[in-house]
Design a protein around this motif. Sequence first.
Motif, PDB file in Angstrom:
ATOM      1  N   TRP A 186       0.807  -3.749   1.664  1.00  0.00           N
ATOM      2  CA  TRP A 186       1.673  -4.431   2.611  1.00  0.00           C
ATOM      3  C   TRP A 186       1.271  -5.901   2.642  1.00  0.00           C
ATOM      4  O   TRP A 186       0.152  -6.249   2.245  1.00  0.00           O
ATOM      5  N   VAL A 199       7.892  -7.323  -2.146  1.00  0.00           N
ATOM      6  CA  VAL A 199       8.368  -5.942  -2.215  1.00  0.00           C
ATOM      7  C   VAL A 199       8.901  -5.632  -3.615  1.00  0.00           C
ATOM      8  O   VAL A 199       8.671  -4.553  -4.162  1.00  0.00           O
ATOM      9  N   GLY A 205       6.141  -3.203   2.082  1.00  0.00           N
ATOM     10  CA  GLY A 205       6.845  -3.972   3.092  1.00  0.00           C
ATOM     11  C   GLY A 205       5.961  -5.070   3.628  1.00  0.00           C
ATOM     12  O   GLY A 205       4.858  -5.310   3.120  1.00  0.00           O
ATOM     13  N   GLN A 221       4.617   0.408  11.546  1.00  0.00           N
ATOM     14  CA  GLN A 221       5.524   0.529  10.399  1.00  0.00           C
ATOM     15  C   GLN A 221       4.826   1.173   9.205  1.00  0.00           C
ATOM     16  O   GLN A 221       5.425   1.982   8.487  1.00  0.00           O
TER      17      GLN A 221
END
Length: 335
Positions: A186, A199, A205, A221
């Motif tokens: 991430w 990404v 993400g 998330q």
Amino acid sequence: MQALVLDGINQAVQLREVSTPQPAAGEVQVRLHAAALNHRDVWIQKGQYAGLKFPIILGSDGAGTVTAVGEGTDASLLGQAVLINPGRQWGEHPAAQGRDFQILGLPQDGTFAEYVCVEARQVRAKPSHLSFEQAAALPLGGVTAYRAVFTRAALQPGERVLISGVGGGVALLALQMAVAVGAEVWVTSGSEEKIARAVALGAKGGISYKAEKWPATLTKQAGGGFDVIVDSAAGPGFLDLLDAAAPGGRIVFYGATLGNMPSVPAAKVFWKQLSILGSTMGTEQDFAAMVELFEQHGIVPEIDETFALAEGEAALRRMDEGLQFGKIVLRIAAE
């Protein structure tokens, strides 16, 4: 030969004719096909670096062809396509560099030139799947990212990784390597476009570090905190990383572009059993392992923009703006 020469603080680099360096004993001469920029080059130009000397040819990253060898150097290197390890004289202890450690491009003339001479042990065969421009984008950023992620933070496949400030060369190389070994990556950035491009390179993400209470949002998330966090900014935002880290997490940082971090709340570190790790460049073993990883997985460094050698000052200003996504490269000679 032609080279970009910096004559003093806050001066523009100038393309001029200088003497072509000749290899001393144990050295090789490399005809450079491409070189790449690092923030270090801008900091030297601005006088924000230790050990300044002028005139100097900047540049730590380069790839090219061995065109001459010094006395006692393996003649089989002649004609080989190579990339250059910019670290010199690491020292005897792999845990940290010694007092004599240097980086190519200051105090030794660097790669913003048609030729450079380095110790033979500083060159490695160019990965066959990379162009010279792609290979030139790899050395300093690649070894820095490799040591931070693998040698220091000991990333394992399947772990959850957070890379802050994605878009710069080291951060993107760290992203690509972590994805290649099977980590879940991430990112943070101040740019939604950079998050989207990360990404596309394999990140799961990301989130803007400008968002209020972003660690809580991102960990929700991602499904939990981060086992490894890779940072180059430090500064006040470093405290957010403590909140984003999983219990037992490792936070490794290789720079402090936003300055010193504020007082660290000790309880967050010891109660979560966090490890806070510093990292700088890497050993010859780190460099070799990094090149092998790129070759093994066919990783291609992300290039932001390519300039001709004569456009070196424009390339430095592009770096100074901080808008790049990937490495800024100078094309020096045709492949």
